[in-house]
Write a protein that holds these residues in place. Structure first.
Motif, short mmCIF file in Angstrom:
data_model
loop_
_atom_site.label_atom_id
_atom_site.label_comp_id
_atom_site.label_asym_id
_atom_site.label_seq_id
_atom_site.Cartn_x
_atom_site.Cartn_y
_atom_site.Cartn_z
N VAL A 161 0.79 -1.09 0.01
CA VAL A 161 -0.07 -0.08 -0.17
C VAL A 161 0.96 1.22 0.13
O VAL A 161 1.82 1.22 1.07
CB VAL A 161 -0.85 -0.14 1.31
CG1 VAL A 161 -1.66 1.34 1.19
CG2 VAL A 161 -1.75 -1.14 1.34
N TRP A 186 -12.40 0.36 4.38
CA TRP A 186 -11.09 0.63 4.50
C TRP A 186 -10.70 0.67 6.06
O TRP A 186 -11.60 1.06 6.71
CB TRP A 186 -10.71 1.89 3.94
CG TRP A 186 -10.77 1.91 2.33
CD1 TRP A 186 -11.57 1.42 1.57
CD2 TRP A 186 -9.48 2.22 1.41
NE1 TRP A 186 -10.95 1.37 0.12
CE2 TRP A 186 -9.93 1.89 0.23
CE3 TRP A 186 -8.30 2.68 1.71
CZ2 TRP A 186 -8.99 2.18 -0.82
CZ3 TRP A 186 -7.31 3.15 0.63
CH2 TRP A 186 -7.78 2.82 -0.54
N CYS A 214 -3.78 1.69 9.50
CA CYS A 214 -2.91 1.17 9.96
C CYS A 214 -2.01 1.99 10.83
O CYS A 214 -1.65 3.07 10.48
CB CYS A 214 -1.78 0.59 8.96
SG CYS A 214 -0.16 -0.03 9.59
N ARG A 261 -5.78 2.02 4.56
CA ARG A 261 -5.30 0.75 3.83
C ARG A 261 -6.60 0.15 3.21
O ARG A 261 -7.92 0.21 3.88
CB ARG A 261 -4.42 0.00 4.37
CG ARG A 261 -5.35 -0.68 5.57
CD ARG A 261 -4.34 -1.48 6.59
NE ARG A 261 -4.97 -1.93 7.78
CZ ARG A 261 -4.38 -2.48 8.80
NH1 ARG A 261 -3.02 -2.98 8.61
NH2 ARG A 261 -4.90 -3.23 9.63
N SER A 283 -6.21 -5.88 3.55
CA SER A 283 -4.57 -5.34 3.50
C SER A 283 -4.48 -5.62 5.19
O SER A 283 -5.10 -5.55 5.96
CB SER A 283 -4.61 -4.00 3.33
OG SER A 283 -5.07 -3.88 1.81
N CYS A 317 2.12 -2.42 4.69
CA CYS A 317 1.07 -2.73 4.67
C CYS A 317 0.84 -3.50 3.10
O CYS A 317 1.35 -2.73 2.17
CB CYS A 317 -0.22 -1.95 4.81
SG CYS A 317 -0.48 -1.59 6.53
N ARG A 328 -1.65 -5.31 0.10
CA ARG A 328 -2.83 -5.83 -0.29
C ARG A 328 -3.02 -7.37 -0.45
O ARG A 328 -2.23 -7.89 -0.99
CB ARG A 328 -3.17 -4.89 -1.46
CG ARG A 328 -3.28 -3.54 -1.48
CD ARG A 328 -3.60 -2.80 -2.65
NE ARG A 328 -3.13 -3.36 -4.04
CZ ARG A 328 -2.02 -2.58 -4.38
NH1 ARG A 328 -1.53 -1.64 -3.68
NH2 ARG A 328 -1.43 -3.08 -5.71
#
Length: 200
Positions: free
Chosen positions: A71, A105, A108, A115, A119, A128, A130
């Motif tokens: 990401v 979403w 993080c 993210r 993920s 991170c 995906r």
């Protein structure tokens, strides 16, 4: 292109190459060369072994060096200072963490970014990824959205190489066992016939 500088991951990748090379060498120069294979059969067996070996190496390199789907890091980080102040002052009670709803979403807290769904943060890579499956030390990389195909092909081709070696060794063992049994019965017959001639 991605290259992780993890010493254990690099050593594991080198071990994979050594094991694949040894498997190909053992099949071609020990099983096929000294087995009961003649001309065309031996050449075809060696070609098949070399092809499986080459495809395993290529897929391993692609899985190792391909971006797994990191990401992108944002230039502006998310500000968590207000949340920390509330937690320290005791105004906000700690709640049990629940998994996020599907299709939403998430945030993080290590990368300080938003993210996409499915993920996860990899502690080894520090990023991170995906659709992260796992961090594989044998390819020294994460298995994610962009390199899952190469990882699966690597496992498939190396599995076929192992299965091919096992089948060849089993066939050679059974063939040699039958030949040794036939030789022993022939020797017994000749020995008994010679004894009979001597007695007569």
């Amino acid at each position: 292109m991605v290259f992780n500088r993890d010493p254990l991951g690099i050593a594991s990748s080198v071990c994979v190459y050594i094991l694949l090379l040894f498997g190909d060498y053992a099949i071609v120069y020990h099983v096929l060369e000294y087995g009961q294979h003649e001309g065309l059969g031996r050449s075809f067996g060696a070609l098949l072994s070399h092809c499986l070996f080459a495809m395993s190496i290529v897929c391993h390199l692609r899985a190792s060096l391909t971006d797994p789907g990191y990401v992108p890091l944002s230039k502006t980080k998310i500000d968590f200072s207000s949340d920390l102040e509330k937690t320290e002052s005791g105004q906000k009670k700690k709640k049990k963490r629940e998994p996020p709803p599907i299709g939403e979403w998430t945030v993080c807290h290590r990368c300080e970014i938003y993210r996409p769904p499915r993920s996860h943060h990899c502690r080894k890579c520090g990023r991170c990824v995906r659709r992260m499956d796992h961090h594989c030390p044998w390819i020294n990389n994460c298995v994610g959205e962009l390199n899952l195909k190469y990882f699966f092909l690597f496992v498939m081709y190396s599995g076929f190489l192992c299965l091919y070696a096992a089948v060849l060794i089993t066939v050679e063992w059974l063939w040699n066992r039958e030949e040794s049994a036939q030789d022993s019965t022939t020797d017994k017959y000749i020995h008994s016939h010679d004894c009979h001639v001597v007695v007569v």
